[in-house]
Design a protein around this motif. Structure first.
Motif, PDB file in Angstrom:
ATOM      1  N   TYR A  57      -7.593 -11.357   1.058  1.00 28.99           N
ATOM      2  CA  TYR A  57      -6.355 -11.070   0.335  1.00 28.99           C
ATOM      3  C   TYR A  57      -6.058 -12.100  -0.763  1.00 28.99           C
ATOM      4  O   TYR A  57      -5.221 -11.856  -1.625  1.00 28.99           O
ATOM      5  CB  TYR A  57      -5.178 -10.995   1.313  1.00 28.99           C
ATOM      6  N   THR A  94      -7.421 -10.445  -3.869  1.00 28.63           N
ATOM      7  CA  THR A  94      -6.557  -9.353  -4.320  1.00 28.63           C
ATOM      8  C   THR A  94      -5.227  -9.881  -4.849  1.00 28.63           C
ATOM      9  O   THR A  94      -4.637  -9.285  -5.755  1.00 28.63           O
ATOM     10  CB  THR A  94      -6.322  -8.332  -3.190  1.00 28.63           C
ATOM     11  N   GLU A 143       0.398  -8.595  -1.499  1.00 32.15           N
ATOM     12  CA  GLU A 143      -0.811  -9.313  -1.080  1.00 32.15           C
ATOM     13  C   GLU A 143      -0.453 -10.651  -0.438  1.00 32.15           C
ATOM     14  O   GLU A 143      -1.101 -11.069   0.524  1.00 32.15           O
ATOM     15  CB  GLU A 143      -1.747  -9.520  -2.279  1.00 32.15           C
ATOM     16  N   LYS A 176       0.633  -9.897   3.040  1.00 38.13           N
ATOM     17  CA  LYS A 176      -0.516  -9.629   3.911  1.00 38.13           C
ATOM     18  C   LYS A 176      -1.130 -10.921   4.426  1.00 38.13           C
ATOM     19  O   LYS A 176      -1.491 -11.042   5.606  1.00 38.13           O
ATOM     20  CB  LYS A 176      -1.574  -8.822   3.143  1.00 38.13           C
TER      21      LYS A 176
END
Length: 244
Positions: free
Chosen positions: A208, A211, A227, A230
């Motif tokens: 992540y 991303t 993100e 996450k």
């Protein structure tokens, strides 16, 4: 490490006698200005106590009190028989917040720091997606690639992970993000070096970070927040799963 040599210029060139009121805060501000004026770097030694007392016209006990406060903030380190050394750069504009953490065990401490980190990092990622510059993205990419190399080599990323997140804070162009996290660095590092004796702790959050970088690069604030969320959700889940 070879001890750095101080500038031959007199300390008094950048320090002046202080009035009698509010000494601790004045000494702290004076030292911050001195560090900034001399462009001292982490690892550089501050002037000896006797030079500071002479330049500022204050007692040694006042100097020792401020050095103790700065040590508690993780800004300087007093080494017996050697002197006081700068651990991180500060300026006259730096805001100082003495922080402490008392918790029942490692997992509880990690969860407490995570609550604070969640609020700061999500907002920082949103601000970074709005304000990032090409230079910010270049630094962020360099830090991300170093984090990825460390992860593939060691199974975890430790300080490289923290360094990547610091580039996100810098890209937010709000100095309070970095100042707040810098002042919590010691708390984070104390528990995050090898938590639970697991160097791969929270490794599931690794993808992540790429991303997140992509979202900030694209200027997508919603995706940057998601993100980041996450990453922190994975960390929280791992902490809870490892609690006794």
């Amino acid at each position: 490490m070879t001890e750095p040599v101080l500038s031959p210029d007199p300390v008094s060139d950048d320090l002046a006698a202080l009035p009698p009121l509010g000494r601790s805060r004045q000494i702290m501000d004076a030292l911050a200005r001195y560090i900034q004026a001399r462009n001292l770097q982490p690892g550089d030694r501050l002037p000896p106590e006797r030079e500071l007392t002479a330049a500022l016209k204050v007692g040694r006990s006042s100097i020792r009190e401020v050095v103790s406060q700065l040590s508690a903030l993780g800004i300087v380190e007093a080494r017996i028989g050697s002197g006081t050394y700068l651990l991180r750069q500060i300026s006259a504009e730096t805001i100082y917040m003495p922080l402490s953490l008392s918790a029942d065990g490692l997992a509880e401490a990690l969860l407490m720091t995570l609550e604070v980190r969640r609020g700061i990092e999500i907002e920082a990622s949103i601000a970074a997606a709005r304000r990032r510059t090409p230079e910010d993205m270049a630094r962020m990419q360099e830090a991300l690639e170093e984090m990825e190399r460390t992860h593939h080599r060691e199974g975890g990323s430790g300080k490289a992970d923290f360094a990547f997140h610091m580039t996100v804070y810098d890209a937010a162009h709000n100095p309070l993000f970095r100042q707040l996290l810098e002042q919590m660095r010691d708390i984070f590092e104390r528990f995050w070096d090898r938590p639970f004796d697991r160097p791969d702790f929270a490794a599931r959050s690794f993808p992540y970070h790429r991303t997140l970088f992509n979202a900030i690069c694209a200027g997508d604030t919603a995706a940057a927040a998601e993100e980041t969320r996450k990453i922190l959700d994975v960390v929280e889940e791992d902490i809870r799963n490892m609690r006794p």
